[in-house]
Scaffold this motif. Structure first.
Motif, PDB file in Angstrom:
ATOM      1  N   UNK A 269      -1.334  -4.292  -9.118  1.00  0.00           N
ATOM      2  CA  UNK A 269      -2.575  -3.516  -8.965  1.00  0.00           C
ATOM      3  C   UNK A 269      -3.688  -4.362  -8.348  1.00  0.00           C
ATOM      4  N   UNK A 270      -3.800  -5.622  -8.798  1.00  0.00           N
ATOM      5  CA  UNK A 270      -4.853  -6.504  -8.278  1.00  0.00           C
ATOM      6  C   UNK A 270      -4.606  -6.847  -6.816  1.00  0.00           C
ATOM      7  N   UNK A 271      -3.370  -7.162  -6.477  1.00  0.00           N
ATOM      8  CA  UNK A 271      -3.039  -7.611  -5.111  1.00  0.00           C
ATOM      9  C   UNK A 271      -3.180  -6.473  -4.107  1.00  0.00           C
ATOM     10  N   UNK A 272      -2.692  -5.283  -4.472  1.00  0.00           N
ATOM     11  CA  UNK A 272      -2.735  -4.177  -3.525  1.00  0.00           C
ATOM     12  C   UNK A 272      -2.021  -4.526  -2.239  1.00  0.00           C
ATOM     13  N   UNK A 273      -2.676  -4.317  -1.099  1.00  0.00           N
ATOM     14  CA  UNK A 273      -2.052  -4.614   0.194  1.00  0.00           C
ATOM     15  C   UNK A 273      -2.601  -5.892   0.820  1.00  0.00           C
ATOM     16  N   UNK A 274      -3.287  -6.727   0.023  1.00  0.00           N
ATOM     17  CA  UNK A 274      -3.831  -7.991   0.541  1.00  0.00           C
ATOM     18  C   UNK A 274      -2.719  -9.010   0.740  1.00  0.00           C
TER      19      UNK A 274
END
Length: 438
Positions: free
Chosen positions: A46-51
Motif C-alpha cells: 500500500x505504501x509503495x504503490x507504483x513508485x
C-alpha cells in the motif's frame, strides 16, 4: 574496482537511486522478515504503490511456495532490467558508511563486496569468511532461482568483524563530516532512520585496509582467541543473511569455470558491522509450530524422558522472565499453547545452548510429522500471539551474549541455526544499495 584478495573483499561499485526518488518507498525490509505476518507486507504494498521500490526487486518470503511464486520471480528480474534501462541508478565507487537509527539506538556499517572464494559455509570451515550458524541447504533452491539470471543483487546481508577498539568502522565514522551525504531519510512502518556517507578519498580506503590487516594478522588472531598460530583466521563472520550469502556462493561455484575469475558474481555486496558496536544487540529467535498434530508435552517427554520437567507459568511475563534469568546446569525454554504458558526444564542437555537442545527435538518431531510447519520469529509478543492460536505452539528461547560469538565459532564451529538475531524484526537491514552481478 580495487581488490584486496588477501583480506577477502573488493571496494564495490554501488548503484543508488537517482536524486528525486522517494527513498522511504524505495527501501523495504529484508525479505525473510514477517513471514507469518502477511499484513505487514500488505502495508508495504500500500505504501509503495507504483513508485520505484526495492519491493519490486526482491521476493518476500511470505510468498514462497505460494501460487504465483514463479511469476513473482520473473517479475523481479524484469523489474531490475527495467530500472537499469530507464537510468534509475547512479554509480558510486568507494566507501559508503551506513548509519541506522532504530529503537533508540544507532549502529554503523560500511559497504564492501566480499570475495566468495574466501567463504565456506560448511561447519568446521577455516575460511576467512564463515557462517556463524548452520546453513539449511533446503532453503537455497528458491533463492538460487531468484538470483540466477538476475542482473543486480540487493543485499540484506550483515557481516560482523571482531574489533573491540573500533579501528575499522569507528575510524571511518570519525571522518564523516568530510564525506558526502548521499541519503538521509525515514524508513517505513516505524523502522527508524537511514543515513549514508560516501568517500572516494584514497586515505580513507588505505586506513580501513590497514585496520583490517591488523585484525587478520595470524599471530594477533591466535593470541586474541588463545588458539594455535596455524588455525585459519576468521575475519568476517555472518550476522544476518546467511542463506543469501550461501546462495551467492552456490551460484558462483556453478558458473565460475564458464565466466572466469574476474566476473562480478565472484563477489557479494554486504554491510560490515562491528560486533562490539554499542547500537547492535543480539536478540533470540523464537520458534512457532503450525498445524500441531500431537500434544506437545507428550512429544517432549518421549524425546527427553526423565531429563525433562514441565511447570506452568501464570502469564507470558512470568514465562519470559524465568527463561531470561535462568542459571545452573539445566536449560529452560518457554512453551506457549492455546492452553497457556509453561516452562520446559531440561537436565543433561545435548548442546551448550538451550536453542540448540530445543532444535534437535524440533527437527526430529517435524520429521516424524508432529507439526506441518515451523517459523522463526522475533519478539516475545509475536511468539506468544502466534503460539496461543488454535493448532499452534510457540517456544520462547533465551538470547546469547554477542561478545561470545567469534570465540565460539573459532573454537566450536557454526552455532545451531537461527540461534540469534541482530535486533528485532523492525531493526533488520533495509534494501537500499544495488550492485551489478551480470
Amino acid at each position: 574496482m580495487k581488490n584486496y584478495s588477501k583480506l577477502g573483499f573488493q571496494i564495490p561499485q554501488v548503484l543508488l537511486p537517482k536524486a528525486g526518488t522517494d527513498l522511504t518507498r524505495w527501501a523495504v525490509i529484508a525479505c525473510d522478515q514477517f513471514t507469518s505476518q502477511p499484513e505487514y507486507w500488505n502495508d508495504v504494498e500500500r505504501i509503495v504503490g507504483d513508485a520505484p521500490s526495492t519491493l519490486r526487486l526482491i521476493l518476500p518470503e511470505v510468498y514462497l511456495e505460494k501460487p504465483g511464486e514463479g511469476e513473482r520471480i520473473q517479475a523481479t528480474q524484469q523489474a531490475m532490467k527495467t530500472y537499469v534501462d530507464k537510468g534509475l541508478f547512479e554509480t558510486y565507487e568507494g566507501l559508503i558508511l551506513v548509519e541506522r537509527q532504530a529503537a533508540g539506538k544507532t549502529r554503523r556499517g560500511v559497504m564492501l563486496a566480499l570475495d566468495l572464494e574466501c567463504y565456506d559455509f560448511n561447519k568446521g570451515s577455516q575460511s576467512l569468511i564463515r557462517a556463524t550458524e548452520g546453513t539449511i541447504l533446503e532453503r537455497l533452491p528458491p533463492r538460487i532461482k531468484i538470483r540466477s539470471g538476475a542482473p543486480l543483487e540487493l543485499p540484506h546481508i550483515l557481516v560482523l568483524i571482531d574489533d573491540p577498539q573500533d579501528t575499522v568502522i569507528g575510524a571511518l565514522a570519525a571522518r564523516k563530516a568530510a564525506m558526502k551525504k548521499i541519503y538521509d531519510f525515514d524508513l517505513m512502518l516505524g523502522s527508524g532512520h537511514l543515513t549514508g556517507y560516501f568517500s572516494s578519498d584514497p586515505a580513507d580506503e588505505q586506513a580501513l585496509v590497514a585496520a583490517l590487516e591488523k585484525l587478520a594478522d595470524p599471530a594477533a588472531f591466535a593470541s586474541r582467541y588463545g588458539v594455535s598460530a596455524d588455525l585459519g583466521v576468521l575475519l568476517f563472520a555472518m550476522g544476518d543473511g546467511n542463506h543469501s550469502l550461501a546462495t551467492a556462493k552456490a551460484i558462483w561455484e556453478q558458473i565460475k569455470l564458464k565466466v572466469g575469475m574476474d566476473h562480478p558474481a565472484r563477489y557479494a555486496l554486504v554491510e560490515i558491522e562491528n560486533v562490539h558496536d554499542a547500537g547492535l544487540e543480539f536478540e533470540p529467535i523464537h520458534r512457532v509450530l503450525f498445524d500441531v498434530r500431537e500434544e506437545v508435552i507428550t512429544a517432549l517427554k518421549r524425546h527427553f524422558g526423565s531429563r525433562m520437567s514441565v511447570e506452568t507459568a501464570d502469564s507470558a511475563e512470568e514465562m519470559t522472565a524465568a527463561v531470561d534469568s535462568q542459571s545452573g546446569d539445566a536449560q529452560v525454554v518457554g512453551l506457549v499453547t492455546p492452553q497457556g504458558y509453561a516452562l520446559v526444564r531440561i537436565q543433561q542437555p545435548e548442546t551448550n545452548l538451550p536453542v540448540g537442545t530445543l532444535q534437535l527435538f524440533l527437527d526430529a518431531w517435524l520429521k516424524a510429522g508432529g507439526a506441518a510447519r515451523i517459523d522463526y520469529v522475533h519478539g516475545a509478543d509475536v511468539v506468544t500471539q502466534l503460539g496461543s492460536q488454535p493448532g499452534n505452539a510457540g517456544f520462547y528461547v533465551p538470547g546469547m551474549d554477542k561478545s561470545d560469538l567469534f570465540k565460539t565459532v573459532v573454537l566450536d564451529g557454526a552455532l545451531p541455526r537461527k540461534t540469534f538475531s541482530m535486533g528485532e524484526a523492525k531493526e533488520k537491514r533495509f534494501y537500499m544499495e544495488a550492485r551489478r552481478i551480470a
